[in-house]
Design a protein around this motif. Sequence first.
Motif, PDB file in Angstrom:
ATOM      1  N   PRO A  27       0.942  -1.735   0.287  1.00 22.43           N
ATOM      2  CA  PRO A  27       0.151   0.064   0.140  1.00 22.43           C
ATOM      3  C   PRO A  27       0.782   1.819  -0.074  1.00 22.43           C
ATOM      4  N   GLN A  30       2.255   2.241  -3.378  1.00 20.89           N
ATOM      5  CA  GLN A  30       1.048   1.855  -4.642  1.00 20.89           C
ATOM      6  C   GLN A  30       0.861   3.432  -4.322  1.00 20.89           C
ATOM      7  N   ALA A  31       0.255   3.898  -2.900  1.00 25.94           N
ATOM      8  CA  ALA A  31       0.619   5.159  -3.085  1.00 25.94           C
ATOM      9  C   ALA A  31       1.177   6.339  -3.371  1.00 25.94           C
ATOM     10  N   PHE A  34      -0.425   6.222  -6.942  1.00 19.24           N
ATOM     11  CA  PHE A  34      -2.289   6.985  -6.801  1.00 19.24           C
ATOM     12  C   PHE A  34      -2.258   8.182  -7.549  1.00 19.24           C
ATOM     13  N   TRP A  39      -7.933   9.753 -10.102  1.00 20.62           N
ATOM     14  CA  TRP A  39      -8.478   8.450  -9.588  1.00 20.62           C
ATOM     15  C   TRP A  39     -10.290   8.948  -9.263  1.00 20.62           C
ATOM     16  N   PHE A  42     -14.783   4.274  -8.137  1.00 16.75           N
ATOM     17  CA  PHE A  42     -14.664   3.054  -8.116  1.00 16.75           C
ATOM     18  C   PHE A  42     -14.318   2.565  -9.196  1.00 16.75           C
ATOM     19  N   ARG A  44     -11.949   1.280 -12.338  1.00 20.11           N
ATOM     20  CA  ARG A  44     -10.792   1.123 -12.208  1.00 20.11           C
ATOM     21  C   ARG A  44      -9.271   1.915 -13.316  1.00 20.11           C
ATOM     22  N   ALA A 258     -11.288  10.865   0.665  1.00 16.34           N
ATOM     23  CA  ALA A 258     -11.180   9.420  -0.260  1.00 16.34           C
ATOM     24  C   ALA A 258     -13.015   8.803   0.441  1.00 16.34           C
ATOM     25  N   PHE A 259     -13.257   8.684   1.726  1.00 10.74           N
ATOM     26  CA  PHE A 259     -13.767   7.815   2.536  1.00 10.74           C
ATOM     27  C   PHE A 259     -15.428   8.087   1.707  1.00 10.74           C
ATOM     28  N   PHE A 264     -10.148   9.419  -4.657  1.00 13.15           N
ATOM     29  CA  PHE A 264      -8.919   9.332  -4.072  1.00 13.15           C
ATOM     30  C   PHE A 264      -7.241   8.845  -4.009  1.00 13.15           C
ATOM     31  N   THR A 268      -4.774  10.717  -1.528  1.00  8.26           N
ATOM     32  CA  THR A 268      -3.789   9.889  -1.842  1.00  8.26           C
ATOM     33  C   THR A 268      -2.497  10.924  -1.669  1.00  8.26           C
TER      34      THR A 268
END
Lengths: 296, 303
Positions: A27, A30-31, A34, A39, A42, A44, A258-259, A264, A268
């Motif tokens: 993670p 990846q951050a 990202f 992005w 949801f 891809r 983010a949530f 996203f 990030t």
Amino acid sequence: MHHHKYRLIIPFVLPSALIYGVFVLWPYAQALYFSLTRWRGFSRNRPFVGLDNFERMLDDRLFWNALEHNALMLVVLPSATVALSLLFSALIAQGGRGLRGAEIYRIVSFFPQVMSAVVIGVLWSFVFHPNIGVLNGFLRVIGLGSLQRTWLGDPQWVLWAIALVAVWSSVGFFMILFIAGMQSIPTDLYDAATVDGASRWRAFFGITLPLLRDHLQVAFVFMGLSALDLFALVQVMAENGGPSRAADVIARYMYDLAFNKSQFGYATAIGVVLLILSLVLSVLVVQLTQRERIEF
Amino acid sequence: MSSEGTQPLGRARPQETPAVAAPLLRRGMGNLATVAAHLVLMTWTVFVAFPFLWMVVTSFKTDQEIFFSPWRLPSALRWENFARAWTDASIGRYFLNSLIVVTGAMVLTLLCASMTAYALARFDFPGNRILYYCFLAGLMFPVFLALVPLFFVVRDLHLVGTFQGLIIVYTAYSLPFSIFFLHGFFRSLPGEVAEAAIVDGASPYRVFFDVMLPMAQPGLVAVGIFNFLGQWNQFILPLILMPNPDRYVLSQGLAFLAIQRGYESDWSALFAGLTITMLPTLIVYVFFQRRVQQGLTVGALKG
């Protein structure tokens, strides 16, 4: 022999390495990528946009609003906490054996440190509550009813209320840390100072403080990092960053983006800024305390 | 900074080391100064303790008493507040969820961390140092940086909303400190006993589980307490990884209740729920008070 060795090493190391690699290292790695993508939602589909997210931050009023609050806390929390815990630990450690009952002070003041920030936050939001809160109740009882506020509902007060709680819960921890540090200072140093006729005051600033360098370093880094976080307290005490976002902080803003808003990539990127800030803070504190040592 | 910093913590009791204060005392720590010191410390102690005491007292009141006589003791002990908090407000369920997750994560953390720390501390193999520093790196980064990717990793493994998912993620984020701490501990253990066991023909596994692990018990207890507090109090990880309200852990459920119940105005149950939530940590703290203080402060100096 070698064969034997690896029959232990592989099963002993592999599970940890796997869990750690998949859920921590991967993670983090990846951050960084990202943060360079646009992005949303949801899907891809994550088009690479270079530094666009960071550019967007420059014009993001809400981001700067949150960052300002973190910056203010970065000044207030470490200085208030360290000053109070230094005072209390000096009173206990240097008050000598005459200070009976010091044990109870240590035990009680440390207690908030073991509670979760959520519990602390909920407890204090009751204390500050305009109707049932004990703070307004207290002001009424002592005849200062005119000072009553909605505290957490008041943009002027909400951030300070949270700062108070953050300091309240951390002082005990650093008190214990500093007492331990003070007790490791050799006695003859103080003897020499007494012979030289130094006052207790000067002994504290001339001997105790410089020799507590490592402990102070830890305290400033820790409190600095918690001033950059504050997520749980703000989330519980100031829903959506408080009235007019007067208590918003970067960690909460990032979580929200983010949530709740599914942005996203941008969120990030803010996480990356948070990482840079914490690294800069740690390096800065170490540098500054190092210089103090040379002066001494 | 670890060696010089941690050693004195072992004897952190102020009355055991009057030596420091002695020369200053010789010149007289006046009565007045002592009284002033007590006054200052007592004020702070009351300030810290008061909210907790107020909470416990309030959790026995009726809603009327909470609103209209905030400064009076409850007219009767309303134990039913606790029953309501436990069942109606789901504190009981959250409590059980926390217990499941933290027990699982603690066992997994201690097992994985002690095995890995042992292998890294006592065996030489290529890549040993690199692995060790990789684990340490986890101590440096803010968890917020990992949140978004972590959520998607857990989602792709179909572990979002499951206890297994939380257990394994808690473990992953507890490993860096645990391995770091136990690594130092295993290094400091004498090798003779293990060597004797090997000469006697014990397998490397038996040496670890029957000889080394019992010897490392104090270290395991310290890491255990540290992780229990960290995992029991965890908030951000369940917040993103446990969307299912039936499986909320305690801190998450409490935050949820504080918002929801506020509107429903069942204040007495909320206070009772908060009191219940604090109990396990309070008990751990009361029984292991000195160990907790040492464990957390040693952790700070080492990390």
